[in-house]
Design a protein around this motif. Structure first.
Motif, PDB file in Angstrom:
ATOM      1  N   ILE A  98      18.709  -0.287 -16.925  1.00  0.00           N
ATOM      2  CA  ILE A  98      17.328   0.191 -16.826  1.00  0.00           C
ATOM      3  C   ILE A  98      17.322   1.491 -16.033  1.00  0.00           C
ATOM      4  CG2 ILE A  98      14.989  -0.351 -16.027  1.00  0.00           C
ATOM      5  CD1 ILE A  98      15.442  -2.762 -17.488  1.00  0.00           C
ATOM      6  N   GLN A 171      20.062   1.102 -12.928  1.00  0.00           N
ATOM      7  CA  GLN A 171      20.549  -0.208 -12.490  1.00  0.00           C
ATOM      8  C   GLN A 171      20.770  -1.113 -13.689  1.00  0.00           C
ATOM      9  OE1 GLN A 171      21.335  -1.386  -9.588  1.00  0.00           O
ATOM     10  NE2 GLN A 171      20.655   0.270  -8.273  1.00  0.00           N
ATOM     11  N   HIS A 172      21.709  -2.016 -13.548  1.00  0.00           N
ATOM     12  CA  HIS A 172      21.950  -3.003 -14.593  1.00  0.00           C
ATOM     13  C   HIS A 172      20.709  -3.893 -14.749  1.00  0.00           C
ATOM     14  CE1 HIS A 172      23.904  -6.176 -16.885  1.00  0.00           C
ATOM     15  NE2 HIS A 172      24.901  -5.350 -17.098  1.00  0.00           N
ATOM     16  N   ASP A 174      20.483  -6.963 -15.209  1.00  0.00           N
ATOM     17  CA  ASP A 174      20.607  -8.232 -14.475  1.00  0.00           C
ATOM     18  C   ASP A 174      19.897  -8.199 -13.124  1.00  0.00           C
ATOM     19  OD1 ASP A 174      22.065  -9.207 -16.510  1.00  0.00           O
ATOM     20  OD2 ASP A 174      24.001  -9.255 -15.465  1.00  0.00           O
ATOM     21  N   ILE A 175      19.949  -7.033 -12.460  1.00  0.00           N
ATOM     22  CA  ILE A 175      19.318  -6.912 -11.141  1.00  0.00           C
ATOM     23  C   ILE A 175      17.820  -7.180 -11.252  1.00  0.00           C
ATOM     24  CG2 ILE A 175      18.691  -5.238  -9.331  1.00  0.00           C
ATOM     25  CD1 ILE A 175      21.557  -5.877  -9.088  1.00  0.00           C
ATOM     26  N   PHE A 176      17.201  -6.647 -12.293  1.00  0.00           N
ATOM     27  CA  PHE A 176      15.760  -6.807 -12.443  1.00  0.00           C
ATOM     28  C   PHE A 176      15.415  -8.234 -12.853  1.00  0.00           C
ATOM     29  CE2 PHE A 176      16.771  -2.381 -12.988  1.00  0.00           C
ATOM     30  CZ  PHE A 176      15.897  -1.799 -12.083  1.00  0.00           C
ATOM     31  N   LYS A 177      16.286  -8.810 -13.670  1.00  0.00           N
ATOM     32  CA  LYS A 177      16.069 -10.217 -14.025  1.00  0.00           C
ATOM     33  C   LYS A 177      16.150 -11.071 -12.758  1.00  0.00           C
ATOM     34  CE  LYS A 177      17.511 -10.434 -18.814  1.00  0.00           C
ATOM     35  NZ  LYS A 177      18.609 -10.714 -19.706  1.00  0.00           N
ATOM     36  N   ALA A 178      17.144 -10.749 -11.931  1.00  0.00           N
ATOM     37  CA  ALA A 178      17.353 -11.540 -10.716  1.00  0.00           C
ATOM     38  C   ALA A 178      16.150 -11.466  -9.789  1.00  0.00           C
ATOM     39  CB  ALA A 178      18.606 -11.065  -9.985  1.00  0.00           C
ATOM     40  N   THR A 179      15.553 -10.286  -9.686  1.00  0.00           N
ATOM     41  CA  THR A 179      14.477 -10.135  -8.709  1.00  0.00           C
ATOM     42  C   THR A 179      13.104 -10.489  -9.271  1.00  0.00           C
ATOM     43  OG1 THR A 179      14.309  -7.806  -9.289  1.00  0.00           O
ATOM     44  CG2 THR A 179      15.648  -8.343  -7.383  1.00  0.00           C
ATOM     45  N   SER A 180      12.979 -10.579 -10.588  1.00  0.00           N
ATOM     46  CA  SER A 180      11.644 -10.785 -11.166  1.00  0.00           C
ATOM     47  C   SER A 180      11.493 -12.087 -11.921  1.00  0.00           C
ATOM     48  CB  SER A 180      11.299  -9.645 -12.134  1.00  0.00           C
ATOM     49  OG  SER A 180      11.570  -8.416 -11.543  1.00  0.00           O
ATOM     50  N   GLU A 181      12.559 -12.784 -12.187  1.00  0.00           N
ATOM     51  CA  GLU A 181      12.457 -14.021 -12.955  1.00  0.00           C
ATOM     52  C   GLU A 181      12.922 -15.193 -12.108  1.00  0.00           C
ATOM     53  OE1 GLU A 181      14.638 -13.418 -16.574  1.00  0.00           O
ATOM     54  OE2 GLU A 181      13.374 -11.745 -17.195  1.00  0.00           O
ATOM     55  N   ILE A 182      12.370 -16.351 -12.384  1.00  0.00           N
ATOM     56  CA  ILE A 182      12.720 -17.523 -11.586  1.00  0.00           C
ATOM     57  C   ILE A 182      14.090 -18.055 -11.980  1.00  0.00           C
ATOM     58  CG2 ILE A 182      12.043 -19.880 -10.997  1.00  0.00           C
ATOM     59  CD1 ILE A 182      10.049 -17.926  -9.925  1.00  0.00           C
ATOM     60  N   THR A 183      14.332 -18.167 -13.278  1.00  0.00           N
ATOM     61  CA  THR A 183      15.612 -18.701 -13.733  1.00  0.00           C
ATOM     62  C   THR A 183      16.613 -17.577 -13.830  1.00  0.00           C
ATOM     63  OG1 THR A 183      14.278 -20.092 -15.124  1.00  0.00           O
ATOM     64  CG2 THR A 183      16.640 -20.242 -15.440  1.00  0.00           C
ATOM     65  N   LEU A 184      17.773 -17.779 -13.234  1.00  0.00           N
ATOM     66  CA  LEU A 184      18.748 -16.691 -13.197  1.00  0.00           C
ATOM     67  C   LEU A 184      20.000 -17.032 -13.983  1.00  0.00           C
ATOM     68  CD1 LEU A 184      19.546 -13.947 -12.164  1.00  0.00           C
ATOM     69  CD2 LEU A 184      20.166 -14.973 -10.003  1.00  0.00           C
ATOM     70  N   PHE A 185      20.534 -18.204 -13.778  1.00  0.00           N
ATOM     71  CA  PHE A 185      21.822 -18.491 -14.420  1.00  0.00           C
ATOM     72  C   PHE A 185      21.709 -19.719 -15.316  1.00  0.00           C
ATOM     73  CE2 PHE A 185      22.703 -16.428 -10.395  1.00  0.00           C
ATOM     74  CZ  PHE A 185      23.432 -15.334 -10.840  1.00  0.00           C
TER      75      PHE A 185
ATOM     76  N   LEU B   2      10.808  -7.591 -19.184  1.00  0.00           N
ATOM     77  CA  LEU B   2      10.558  -7.161 -17.810  1.00  0.00           C
ATOM     78  C   LEU B   2       9.299  -6.304 -17.752  1.00  0.00           C
ATOM     79  CD1 LEU B   2      14.228  -6.206 -17.105  1.00  0.00           C
ATOM     80  CD2 LEU B   2      12.986  -7.998 -15.928  1.00  0.00           C
ATOM     81  N   ARG B 255      13.546 -11.564  -3.317  1.00  0.00           N
ATOM     82  CA  ARG B 255      14.180 -10.526  -4.134  1.00  0.00           C
ATOM     83  C   ARG B 255      15.521 -10.102  -3.550  1.00  0.00           C
ATOM     84  NH1 ARG B 255       9.002  -8.075  -4.566  1.00  0.00           N
ATOM     85  NH2 ARG B 255       9.656  -6.291  -3.344  1.00  0.00           N
ATOM     86  N   ARG B 258      18.107 -12.800  -4.204  1.00  0.00           N
ATOM     87  CA  ARG B 258      18.534 -12.851  -5.604  1.00  0.00           C
ATOM     88  C   ARG B 258      19.619 -11.824  -5.888  1.00  0.00           C
ATOM     89  NH1 ARG B 258      16.615 -17.260  -8.490  1.00  0.00           N
ATOM     90  NH2 ARG B 258      16.086 -16.128 -10.359  1.00  0.00           N
ATOM     91  N   LEU B 262      23.354 -12.727  -7.154  1.00  0.00           N
ATOM     92  CA  LEU B 262      23.884 -12.162  -8.398  1.00  0.00           C
ATOM     93  C   LEU B 262      25.263 -11.546  -8.152  1.00  0.00           C
ATOM     94  CD1 LEU B 262      23.321 -11.272 -11.391  1.00  0.00           C
ATOM     95  CD2 LEU B 262      22.460  -9.148 -10.441  1.00  0.00           C
TER      96      LEU B 262
END
Lengths: 185, 459
Positions: A98, A171-172, A174-185, B2, B255, B258, B262
């Motif tokens: 992104i 940024q990749h 994944d970083i945004f998914k990690a910070t904005s979504e509840i489910t990560l893995f 997103l 945040r 997370r 990761l």
């Protein structure tokens, strides 16, 4: 299997327009798949994919859309898809980055960044920009599958952006998914 | 899909607020390295660390580059060394320390922790030899950190060990006198020491752990401070309550955690090592704008140490835990706000102005992690007084079922108010005055144990 078609519709926005468009597809016994719609300053645009029976042609679909009432005439383009949707989707790269670019508004900013992407073998998957005051913000989702060194891209991007007066962050996804979504893995 | 505002919030965090992963710490079990003689054990220790951590630093760098988030420190923690070197004498432990230091250098890590023992109930002959070796071991090594657990809520406080530790801290400072007693900055005394803490100097690979495990320490007081600044300027101080502030801290911590999770999971995936825990601590660094003290000032005390400081810290610590625990699959280690004086420029300034005293710091450690940390005190303070300060802090941890720790640095030849600087992440501070020096010797002379506290009838 049927015939997959991709359709693009643009018109002045009004309540009920999505119901009308999807109603046309339903009447033609089409099966709706992916759909993306957006409204920009009162103008409505939608891109959608649906599967029809083999007997339905793109011209039939355009004709059916033409009956939808609208303040401005509905601009419709319909194409039959050459590659089935599943295969086209499978090509989506896991290396999605992104890019955000922000700076004082002037003409040629989007062109500059998109040209940079083209010159470095980067495909733009999604692009949204906003103008707030004199501040211009671009958010791009980029396919980095053909990129060999993210570091090299970063450094040439930074100098390109500096010349254009933009501050950029790459940024990749994944970083945004990690910070904005509840489910990560 | 997103959303743009989420993307921009994350970009702010990364670009303007110096988000980083403070430490990725690889825990390595060394229990299987004991050989017949010291040299054989040392060889096996170096070999095991060399094999296990061969690609560690390289992998951390690779993942860090891919995601554009710096991993500030790459560290190793090992099984508490008193277990590994069971039966060794003082000199044997010094040899082990040198071997660990060589292994850390070869692996390219910044620091190695686990030159440690667990003596909360009693000391073996080996433990005594280990304690005697600490000053020389830390003086002759550069990357090694030591820690000792001398108290727990289950076992009480080992006062015999405590008496020895006061003197050990003095000896450590004296043997590294030319570096202003820096040796003491690499040694920390614990109550309820966790076995999966990735932060130094207290990181160990606990006996309860698997052979290899990867723990991640995320930090970011700077990120929290900027988020609060932004919230206050956007909505106006008069329109906010402390519950809004707590909520903002919680969401920001989510945040930050997370991102750490990761990075940690990607490193462990690449290396094929089990992922352990995320330790979501607010660990300040001496960099301007990366301070826990600053958060306290933003939240309403004009200077850290003023009445209200403890209450604010309690809220901060709790909000950090709440945000982090939801963000991570497994939270462990220390997980809270740290208040290491030398590593936090706002705390150091409060010591310099006389606003923050040792007793207030002690009160603040009741509601946060970890304890009296990185506090320079006059070199003239005697060993028994140091032991007694440690005893007070251990009692807080023991009674409140929490981890507490002490890292006091008696600066040889310097007095209260003199400035001392270790540079880098270890920071700088004026020396903290210690009151009532030399008045606790009769207490320390008792020895024995403070019995474990009752675990019911809590009022």
């Amino acid at each position: 299997m049927g015939k997959q078609m991709v359709m693009s519709v643009m018109s002045k926005d009004r309540p009920g327009i999505v119901a009308d468009i999807t109603g046309v597809i339903y009447k033609l016994q089409g099966d709706l798949a992916d759909l993306n719609q957006s409204v920009l300053c009162d103008y409505f645009t939608m891109i959608l994919i649906a599967t029809f029976e083999d007997s339905v042609t793109p011209e039939d679909v355009v004709a059916a859309f033409s009956h939808i009432p609208s303040e401005t005439r509905l601009e419709v383009v319909v194409k039959e898809m050459k590659i089935p949707m599943e295969i086209a989707k499978a090509k989506r790269s896991p290396e999605t980055y992104i890019l955000t670019a922000q700076g004082k508004n002037k003409s040629g900013l989007v062109h500059r960044i998109s040209l940079f992407c083209y010159q470095h073998g980067i495909n733009i998957l999604d692009l949204a920009t906003t103008l707030s005051g004199d501040q211009y913000t671009m958010i791009l989702q980029l396919d980095f599958s053909a990129v060999e060194s993210v570091d090299d891209i970063r450094s040439s991007l930074t100098s390109c952006a500096e010349e254009a007066g933009l501050s950029v962050v790459l940024q990749h996804e994944d970083i945004f998914k990690a910070t904005s979504e509840i489910t990560l893995f | 899909m997103l959303r743009s505002d989420h993307i921009l919030a994350t970009v702010e965090m990364i670009q303007k607020e110096n988000l980083d992963v403070r430490a990725v710490t690889m825990g390595i079990n060394l229990l299987d390295c004991r050989g017949g003689v010291v040299s054989e054990t040392c060889r096996r220790v170096e070999e095991k660390i060399g094999t296990a951590a061969a690609r560690f630093v390289e992998t951390c760098n690779k993942v860090s580059q891919k995601y554009g988030i710096p991993v500030v420190n790459k560290r190793i923690s090992v099984t508490p060394i008193a277990f590994v070197g069971a039966g060794f004498d003082r000199q044997g432990f010094v040899e082990l320390a040198l071997a660990l230091d060589r292994a850390a250098t070869a692996a390219g890590v910044d620091i190695l922790g686990g030159f440690s023992a667990q003596v909360e109930k009693g000391m073996t002959a080996t433990d005594r030899e280990y304690i005697a070796s600490i000053p020389e071991a830390l003086a002759r090594t550069t990357k090694l950190c030591a820690s000792i657990n001398i108290a727990s809520s289950q076992k009480g406080i080992n006062m015999d060990a405590l008496a020895l530790i006061g003197q050990t801290v003095k000896d450590l400072a004296e043997i590294t006198r030319e570096q202003n007693g820096f040796g003491a900055a690499k040694f920390v005394v614990f109550c309820n020491q966790p076995g999966d803490n990735p932060f130094m100097a207290g990181a160990i690979h606990g006996l309860e752990e698997a052979d290899l495990v990867l723990n991640v320490g995320v930090s970011g007081p700077g990120v929290i401070a900027r988020a609060l600044d932004r919230l206050i300027s956007a909505r106006g101080r008069e329109n906010l309550g402390l519950d809004d502030i707590a909520e903002e801290i919680k969401q920001t911590t989510f945040r930050v955690t997370r991102c750490g999770e990761l990075i940690g999971r990607k490193v462990s995936e690449e290396m094929g090592i089990e992922f352990g825990v995320v330790d979501l601590s607010l660990a300040p660094t001496p960099t301007v704008g990366d301070s826990v003290g600053e958060i306290l000032e933003i939240l309403g005390v004009d200077v850290v140490g003023a009445p209200g400081s403890t209450a604010i810290l309690a809220m901060l610590n709790d909000a950090v835990k709440k945000g982090g625990i939801f963000a991570s699959k497994a939270v462990g280690g220390l997980s809270g706000a740290f208040i290491p004086v030398m590593e936090d420029e706002v705390l150091a300034a409060a010591v310099g102005s006389g606003a923050l005293c040792l007793e207030k710091l002690e009160a603040m450690t009741c509601v946060c992690s970890v304890g009296l940390d990185m506090i320079p005190i006059p070199g003239s303070v005697d060993a028994d007084t140091i032991s007694a300060i440690i005893a007070d802090e251990m009692a807080l941890g023991m009674i409140n079922n929490k981890t507490t720790a002490v890292r006091l640095i008696p600066i040889p030849g310097k007095e209260a108010g003199d400035l001392v600087s270790f540079g880098g992440l270890f920071g700088a501070s004026p020396i903290m005055p210690v009151r009532n020096v030399g008045k606790s010797s009769r207490f320390i002379a008792w020895g024995g144990r403070i019995p474990a506290p009752i675990h019911s009838f809590k009022n």
